[in-house]
Design an enzyme around this catalytic site. Structure first.
Site, PDB file in Angstrom:
ATOM      1  N   ASP A 329       0.862  -1.212  -0.044  1.00  0.00           N
ATOM      2  CA  ASP A 329       0.104   0.205   0.021  1.00  0.00           C
ATOM      3  C   ASP A 329       0.970   1.115  -0.057  1.00  0.00           C
ATOM      4  O   ASP A 329       1.995   1.184   0.441  1.00  0.00           O
ATOM      5  CB  ASP A 329      -0.988  -0.098   1.230  1.00  0.00           C
ATOM      6  N   ASP A 617      -1.843  -1.204   6.199  1.00  0.00           N
ATOM      7  CA  ASP A 617      -2.206  -0.999   7.371  1.00  0.00           C
ATOM      8  C   ASP A 617      -3.699  -0.869   7.600  1.00  0.00           C
ATOM      9  O   ASP A 617      -4.091  -0.877   8.622  1.00  0.00           O
ATOM     10  CB  ASP A 617      -1.380   0.408   7.902  1.00  0.00           C
ATOM     11  N   ASP A 621      -6.608  -3.127   3.159  1.00  0.00           N
ATOM     12  CA  ASP A 621      -5.640  -3.933   2.783  1.00  0.00           C
ATOM     13  C   ASP A 621      -5.765  -5.355   3.217  1.00  0.00           C
ATOM     14  O   ASP A 621      -5.091  -6.446   2.901  1.00  0.00           O
ATOM     15  CB  ASP A 621      -4.238  -3.493   3.416  1.00  0.00           C
TER      16      ASP A 621
END
Length: 886
Positions: A329, A617, A621
């Site tokens: 990410d 995080d 995700d």
């Protein structure tokens, strides 16, 4: 009941359909709905039962082979053998249980409560209630700093901005308004009249009606995707070890059947044949292997814990070493997760911003006054405010502004909040000469249209067309760097204005002051970590919910991809799974993607035989983290849902820690591989020695206690030291292994067979010669001694597949030197001590005979190291490019 999407309804329609009112539900109605629909909480994953962690240590086929061998030895009366084998199994399980149970305990300590309380209107009164008691139809009251506890439709909003990065991945706060949206199909991140569970309020206030709780929220649907991502799968290491176990089973059965049939044809006694067959089965199984693998992984876990990586499953460390693709990410992982001003422009000059304050100047002070004057953020120990205003505040201070002095000398008199139509916010302050001045920050294009004058280093002057073009050019240049650009202006006012302090009356005939370019900056260590990944042959793929231009610019700055444009979620929706699988190997940046898109991308990469690690995080995700071969969550910024889905948690949220984990994993794989080769080569020598001797009609050269001593002590103890061998400094210069690559490749098998033949040959020679001049007991002692010496010496050579022993640092693995020395001492002691000699069934042996047997035991090592020195490429199957093994 079917209704239009909530964002497509007016506030009144939403309240009506939910059977609520602006005053809220009654306590009785709320209690009835809570009973009917259940509490507002996601289904908690069951706590890890220590019993299941313990039973999980017995999943390996090799462990069950050992248990079978131990039980069988016990039934045959070989209690010493049985106890020794089963003790090894129990110790192995205990080590694995301790490591994994400790990891689960640490994770439990990391858990944080999210949105524990919510302000709700009940019976017309506002009350703070536990968030789990929220029901559909409740009226939420929100203000800055609140965590949103359920999905809700806005009824009222004043300057409301929400941080939705846990759901969408966007770091910027999103402006909200209660109006009806015209289209019924609107992406999650663009639903301006909705607030969502798991997000937070950055600025403003609002009233909203709850439309979904628990599993029906957007957060709950992502939790469903995590379940869809599948149960835990065996890691590459587990699959390879199970494959080795199956080979050992069939090899042992084949040899046992062969010897049994030959013995029956020669008329040997059935019981003698059975005992010999059991001995051969014991010889085929490397009893020390499960303990070696567990210790190697446990040492890796301990080292990773010291480097701020918490591993939940032992095998996850090795899986990282197999990783060929890291999907990460952007927000909060590659970037710091907060807006930062990068550049200022005032009086025709650009000022790049860094951690240091700028050299003071009058133009910078003028711009800083606007940045601080039109700002509601506060620099307290915990910074409060909209992320954009926080960035502007910090930029203003770096430009020379003094926040306390400004509030003291220029008191606020009026404010016109930001709205999405004007794209501007205005604060009116009283100057020291008592005149009112409006400070305005906003979208630069529309702000410039309302300016008639320009601030310059020499004073105020009319804004010419040339000036406008220069400013527009600067805006374009900043935007091309993926900066979010805001303009700043001011206007001196006459009090009172004829039309009052309205936006239309105040925001005209402005003096344009300057521009601020902001972005969510990359983490300082991320670029170097990504370069290390590339050197190791690992692709880094960015997957984010952010804007494509922003994603592409950050990727370019970090060295991800070749500067190509980002593939968006809309692009992915147009691709079939087959097309995505074909293109996944070429795409480095994905933007504007949802949780479902991320999971599709991970699956497409895995379909290409890649071993995929997914880091992140946010809640969005979590499904991809669960679906990847190795899921990595951030310990500080990571949500609880994400941590529960992960195999490993990075406690410092540092991308470079992931790269260190990859290095650790590769080193562990290399150590396990050479340890396995050491053990299997030894077992091959034992099998060949026993098989050839029995097939030719000789007595068994080794007794079961000899085989067990060799496998557990002579081989097992050095193997434990090899498992802890220092990591090769060049391990991150090699290409990653393919998922389909076997442990036992051509080079591995060649070395194993050659070593087995050499070891069996010298032992058989010692056995035959001694048998011709002495008793079978003495001959067995000679064969046993030569085999022990050969194995102990060979442990030094197996440390490298390419470098001969004289090119290695002999004392870099001091534990191995100590263990080999002690094993030599034990072997010598057994030849001169009646107690140990009686246990090992070795009669006394003259010192000179022992020295001759030692010389014979050096032959395999000398031959192998000479071949390694003369023909390293043929001896080893190690590659530094392509898809070679470690």
């Amino acid at each position: 009941m079917t209704q239009s999407p909530w964002h497509h309804l007016t506030p009144e329609e939403a309240v009506s359909q939910l059977g609520s009112s602006p005053a809220g539900l009654s306590a009785a109605e709320a209690a009835q709905r809570l009973t009917a629909n259940g509490p507002n909480q996601l289904t908690e994953p069951p706590r890890i039962n220590p019993l299941w962690i313990l039973l999980g240590q017995f999943k390996s086929l090799i462990v069950w082979i050992l248990i079978g061998a131990g039980i069988l030895s016990g039934f045959l009366g070989n209690l010493t053998d049985s106890v020794a084998i089963l003790t090894i199994v129990v110790l192995n399980a205990a080590i694995g249980f301790y490591q994994e149970f400790q990891a689960e305990q640490s994770i439990a300590a990391l858990k944080k409560l999210t949105a524990p309380l919510a302000k709700v209107r009940r019976d017309g009164q506002v009350a703070s209630l536990p968030a789990v008691q929220l029901v559909v139809g409740d009226i939420l009251v929100l203000e800055a700093g609140d965590l949103v506890a359920a999905d809700a439709r806005l009824l009222e909003a004043a300057s409301l901005k929400c941080i939705e990065s846990p759901l969408t991945g966007e770091s910027e706060a999103v402006q909200k308004q209660p109006g009806k949206m015209e289209h019924d199909q609107v992406p999650l991140g663009d639903r301006e009249n909705m607030v969502f569970s798991g997000t937070s309020v950055a600025a403003g206030t609002a009233v909203a009606v709850v439309v979904a709780t628990a599993g029906n929220t957007e957060l709950g649907q992502i939790a469903g995707l995590i379940t869809e991502a599948g149960a835990e799968q065996d890691t590459p290491l587990q699959k390879k070890l199970d494959a080795v176990g199956r080979i050992l089973v069939w090899a042992a059965l084949g040899v046992v059947v062969l010897i049994f049939v030959l013995g029956l044809l020669r008329g040997s006694a059935f019981l003698e044949l059975f005992m010999t067959s059991v001995s051969l089965a014991v010889a085929a199984v490397p009893e020390g292997l499960p303990a070696v693998v567990t210790v190697a992984l446990s040492l890796g876990v301990s080292r990773m814990a010291r480097r701020r990586a918490l591993v939940r499953r032992l095998a996850a460390v090795e899986t990282l070493g197999s990783t060929s693709v890291i999907c990460t990410d952007k927000t909060g992982t590659l970037t710091v997760g907060a807006m930062t001003a990068r550049s200022l422009y005032v009086a025709g000059q650009s000022y790049p911003l860094s951690d240091d304050a700028l050299e003071p100047s009058e133009p910078l002070r003028e711009l800083s006054t606007v940045l601080l004057g039109c700002n509601n953020a506060r620099l307290t120990p915990n910074v409060v405010g909209d992320p954009t205003e926080v960035a502007l505040l910090r930029a203003g201070i770096k430009a020379g502004g003094d926040l306390d002095r400004l509030h003291r000398e220029l008191p606020k008199r009026h404010e016109i909040p930001f709205d999405s139509d004007r794209k501007r916010s205005t604060v009116i302050r009283q100057m020291p000469n008592q005149q009112l001045r409006a400070f305005i920050n906003g979208a630069p294009d529309s702000l410039l249209e309302r300016c008639s004058q320009l601030y310059t280093a020499t004073g105020i002057q009319p804004l010419s067309d040339a000036d406008r073009q220069q400013i527009l050019g600067q805006i374009t240049a900043m935007a091309e760097q993926a900066l979010r650009v805001l303009g700043s202006a001011y206007r001196d006012l006459e009090a009172p204005l004829p039309d009052g302090f309205t936006a239309e009356a105040v925001e005209q005939n402005l003096v344009f002051v300057g521009l601020t370019g902001m972005y969510d900056p990359p983490r300082p260590e991320a670029k170097a970590a990504i370069a290390t990944c590339h050197a190791a042959g690992i692709r880094v793929v960015m997957i984010t919910g952010d804007h494509p231009h922003t994603a592409a610019a950050i990727a370019k700055e970090l060295g991800i991809g070749a500067g190509e444009t980002a593939i968006t979620g809309l692009d992915l929706d147009q691709m079939t799974d087959e097309v995505l699988s074909q293109r996944a190997a070429e795409i480095a940046v994905y933007a504007r993607v949802t949780a479902a898109h991320k999971l599709r991308i991970v699956r497409a990469l895995k379909a290409n035989d890649a071993v995929v690690a997914m880091t992140g995080d946010g809640v969005n995700d979590a499904p991809a983290i669960k679906g990847a071969d190795i899921g990595i969550a951030m310990g500080i910024a990571g949500t609880e849902v994400t941590k529960q889905a992960a195999d490993m948690i990075i406690t410092d949220d540092n991308f470079s820690t992931i790269v260190a984990a990859v290095e650790e994993g590769r080193g562990i794989y290399h150590n396990i591989r050479k340890t396995l080769e050491f053990l299997l080569a030894g077992n091959t020598g034992e099998l060949l020695l026993m098989t050839v001797a029995v097939a030719l009609g000789f007595p068994a050269p080794l007794l079961p206690i000899h085989l067990l001593w060799i496998n557990l002590v002579t081989d097992g103890l050095p193997a434990l030291c090899l498992a802890a061998d220092p990591i090769d400094p060049d391990v991150m210069k090699r290409r990653p292994r393919l998922r389909s690559e076997k442990f036992t490749d051509g080079g591995f098998l060649r070395r194993m067979l050659l070593t087995g033949v050499l070891t069996a040959a010298v032992s058989f020679a010692a056995f035959l010669y001694t048998l011709s001049i002495s008793t079978v007991e003495v001959a067995r002692a000679a064969a046993f001694t030569v085999l022990v010496y050969a194995e102990l010496l060979r442990s030094f050579g197996v440390r490298s597949e390419t470098k001969p022993i004289w090119q290695l640092d002999f004392f870099s693995n001091r534990n191995l030197v100590v263990v080999v020395a002690l094993s030599f001492a034990l072997q010598l002691w057994s030849q001169h001590n009646s107690i140990l000699g009686g246990f090992l069934k070795t009669p006394p042996m003259p010192w000179l005979d022992g020295l001759v047997l030692f010389g014979l035991g050096t032959v395999p090592l000398l031959v192998l190291e000479t071949i390694k020195a003369l023909r390293p490429a043929q001896y080893s199957n190690l590659r530094t490019s392509g898809t070679g093994s470690e």
